[in-house]
Design an enzyme around this catalytic site. Structure first.
Site, PDB file in Angstrom:
ATOM      1  N   PRO A   1     -47.349  12.012 -51.044  1.00 47.14           N
ATOM      2  CA  PRO A   1     -46.305  13.029 -50.994  1.00 47.14           C
ATOM      3  C   PRO A   1     -45.498  13.080 -52.294  1.00 47.14           C
ATOM      4  CG  PRO A   1     -45.622  11.071 -49.793  1.00 47.14           C
ATOM      5  CD  PRO A   1     -47.046  10.836 -50.213  1.00 47.14           C
TER       6      PRO A   1
ATOM      7  N   CYS B   1     -36.560  35.791 -72.804  1.00 45.43           N
ATOM      8  CA  CYS B   1     -36.894  37.153 -73.219  1.00 45.43           C
ATOM      9  C   CYS B   1     -38.159  37.624 -72.511  1.00 45.43           C
ATOM     10  CB  CYS B   1     -37.079  37.189 -74.722  1.00 45.43           C
ATOM     11  SG  CYS B   1     -35.685  36.475 -75.568  1.00 45.43           S
TER      12      CYS B   1
ATOM     13  N   TYR C   1     -45.348  31.808 -58.992  1.00 46.58           N
ATOM     14  CA  TYR C   1     -45.865  31.937 -57.618  1.00 46.58           C
ATOM     15  C   TYR C   1     -45.068  32.886 -56.744  1.00 46.58           C
ATOM     16  CZ  TYR C   1     -47.064  27.083 -59.057  1.00 46.58           C
ATOM     17  OH  TYR C   1     -47.448  25.955 -59.726  1.00 46.58           O
TER      18      TYR C   1
HETATM   19  N1  LLP Z   1     -51.997  14.441 -54.738  1.00 41.48           N
HETATM   20  C1  LLP Z   1     -52.725  15.302 -55.455  1.00 41.48           C
HETATM   21  C2  LLP Z   1     -54.082  14.936 -55.851  1.00 41.48           C
HETATM   22  C3  LLP Z   1     -52.192  16.537 -55.822  1.00 41.48           C
HETATM   23  O1  LLP Z   1     -52.926  17.383 -56.523  1.00 41.48           O
HETATM   24  C4  LLP Z   1     -50.867  16.866 -55.424  1.00 41.48           C
HETATM   25  C5  LLP Z   1     -50.280  18.141 -55.788  1.00 41.48           C
HETATM   26  C6  LLP Z   1     -50.130  15.926 -54.690  1.00 41.48           C
HETATM   27  C7  LLP Z   1     -50.730  14.726 -54.359  1.00 41.48           C
HETATM   28  C8  LLP Z   1     -48.711  16.148 -54.258  1.00 41.48           C
HETATM   29  O2  LLP Z   1     -48.613  17.161 -53.306  1.00 41.48           O
HETATM   30  P1  LLP Z   1     -47.200  17.458 -52.577  1.00 41.48           P
HETATM   31  O3  LLP Z   1     -46.904  16.331 -51.648  1.00 41.48           O
HETATM   32  O4  LLP Z   1     -46.187  17.552 -53.650  1.00 41.48           O
HETATM   33  O5  LLP Z   1     -47.443  18.729 -51.871  1.00 41.48           O
HETATM   34  N2  LLP Z   1     -46.823  23.255 -59.084  1.00 41.48           N
HETATM   35  C9  LLP Z   1     -47.040  23.581 -57.687  1.00 41.48           C
HETATM   36  C10 LLP Z   1     -47.530  22.405 -56.908  1.00 41.48           C
HETATM   37  C11 LLP Z   1     -48.859  21.886 -57.381  1.00 41.48           C
HETATM   38  C12 LLP Z   1     -49.278  20.724 -56.560  1.00 41.48           C
HETATM   39  C13 LLP Z   1     -50.570  20.200 -57.032  1.00 41.48           C
HETATM   40  N3  LLP Z   1     -50.953  18.975 -56.472  1.00 41.48           N
HETATM   41  C14 LLP Z   1     -45.725  24.102 -57.086  1.00 41.48           C
HETATM   42  O6  LLP Z   1     -44.743  24.170 -57.804  1.00 41.48           O
HETATM   43  O7  LLP Z   1     -45.701  24.482 -55.927  1.00 41.48           O
END
Ligand code: LLP
Length: 433
Positions: A293, A363, A336
């Site tokens: 997470p 800008c 997004y």
């Molecule tokens: N593990 C892996 C292999 C991942 O690719 C990610 C997120 C996570 C864990 C963590 O996931 P979380 O628990 O944070 O959902 N920039 C995008 C999010 C990209 C997430 C990519 N991978 C945003 O701002 O929504």
């Protein structure tokens, strides 16, 4: 007014408080734009995972904090104190964790294109596990581990080939995707076979990641079923039994009141029940479970404070409210169209009857923080708070237009302290020769 999280409140001055600290006071003390992080909330979020994962999946199962969501030294100290491991996706994240004194054996080194230098750096640093994305990195990892006289622990990233129905850009579990080796095409099986033949690699299990901002366990359960079938096939063909299943990122967070409120312990319990039942049915020994997470550890612990520059009505169209940050500190709306809740930090008890678009100072016409926001009509110097910015804001920030990155201040037990200083103009030219 919707406050989204229980660490937010309104004080007698009508100001927003975060972790018991007045947001307007923080803006005055540290300047804006400012990221504010509630350390107590982060710890509470960590414990939701550590406690429930150990209880439900069994001893040894635990969360790894995904540093891609937020990465700075002070945070790794909190994560370590909370007994979590961490995943790093680049040598820069690895360096930051090590610089914070995070124990390397509790680090998992990810990345779909680790360079030879990355691999050497990871091995030299003594990272606990490599998460190998594909066969390209196996030869060099094996050779370098041999040179160092170690057997490197490795998880193998496979793609279960499911659609988790999250945003396209963060939907990473589909077959057609640049991460991991797909099960469906047979590539994952060949990847495992190749990895098992490497004498200096100690293959411990599998990893998958199906996407981010996911609110229920249904896609996790589907992915677990696919992984378990795959693990059974590998066991019968190659005699290899995985000790670890790493299920990737954590659950989603609320950006707006329309987002569901998620009960993390209940979801972990249900997922554990599903997994245990499935393992019993096919007589596969229950693996240790890891999750990664990021968003649900730091997302709701953060907010961003801005100072309003002014209101610009475009007659017949809409009113723009400009703030002193924008896509440089929060590119998620530009990228997004991500939802956010915007609050008038100093006027929380005033009637909200003014609909506007919050624009940054870059800008670009795409430099918006949010559209269709309703606030008491803002004026120059008012403070606005954008909620749920703890994850993927600072970590995705940039110096576009040569704007300085904001500071991060942490609040805990009603106190506040700087955790990352604001960049200066000297920082901006520090690498220029
Ligand atoms: N593990 C892996 C292999 C991942 O690719 C990610 C997120 C996570 C864990 C963590 O996931 P979380 O628990 O944070 O959902 N920039 C995008 C999010 C990209 C997430 C990519 N991978 C945003 O701002 O929504």
């Amino acid at each position: 007014m919707e406050l989204l999280y229980d660490n937010l409140a309104i004080n007698e001055a009508g100001h927003l408080t975060v972790g018991g600290v007045d947001a307007v006071y923080l803006a005055e003390k540290y300047g804006t734009p400012l990221y504010v992080l509630d350390e107590d909330k982060i710890r509470q979020n960590c414990r939701l995972y550590t406690k429930n994962m150990a209880e439900q999946f069994g001893e040894g199962s635990l969360p790894l904090f995904a540093g891609k969501s937020l990465c700075f030294k002070g945070l790794y100290r909190v994560i370590e104190e909370e007994g979590m491991c961490a995943d790093v996706v680049s040598p820069g994240e690895l360096y930051t964790a090590l610089a914070a004194g995070f124990p390397p054996e509790r680090l998992f080194f990810h990345g779909n294109n680790k360079t030879d230098e990355d691999i050497r750096y990871g091995v030299d640093s003594g990272v606990g596990y490599f998460v190998a994305d594909n066969y390209n990195e196996l030869d060099i990892l094996n050779a370098y581990a041999g040179e160092k006289g170690i057997r490197q622990k490795v998880l193998l990233r496979v793609t279960p080939g499911i659609d988790s129905h999250t945003l396209e850009a963060i939907n990473t579990g589909k077959v057609d995707c640049q991460f991991g080796s797909p099960i469906e095409t047979g590539q994952a099986a060949r990847f495992v076979k190749k990895a098992l033949a490497k004498e200096n690699l100690d293959i411990q299990g599998y990893h998958f990641h199906i996407g981010s901002q996911i609110f229920d366990i249904e896609p996790f359960c589907r992915a677990v079923n696919i992984l378990l079938n795959f693990a059974l096939e590998i066991r019968s063909e190659l005699g290899f039994t995985a000790r670890i299943f790493n299920l990737g990122g954590g659950f989603g967070v609320r950006y707006a009141d329309s987002d569901p409120q998620i009960d993390i312990p209940a979801n972990i319990r249900a997922l554990a029940e599903h997994l245990k039942e499935a393992c019993t049915k096919c007589q596969y020994p229950l693996p240790r479970i890891y999750m990664e997470p990021g968003r649900s550890i730091v997302g709701n612990a953060g907010l961003t404070l801005y100072t309003v520059g002014g209101v610009k009505p475009i007659e017949g169209y809409r009113s723009y409210v400009t703030v002193d940050g924008g896509m440089t500190d929060n590119p998620r709306y530009a990228l997004y169209k991500a939802k956010y809740t915007v609050l008038p930090a100093g006027l929380m008890n005033d009637a909200a009857d003014f609909t506007c678009t919050i624009a940054g100072r870059c800008c670009e016409s795409g430099d918006l923080i949010q559209e269709h926001v309703t606030l008491p009509e803002p004026h120059r110097s008012d403070i606005l708070a954008v909620l749920t910015t703890g994850a993927y804001n600072f970590s995705m920030s940039s110096n576009y237009n040569r704007l300085c990155r904001p500071a991060i201040v942490m609040v805990s037990g009603g106190q506040n302290r700087p955790a990352v200083r604001r960049q200066t103009f000297e920082d901006l030219v520090a690498c220029d020769l």
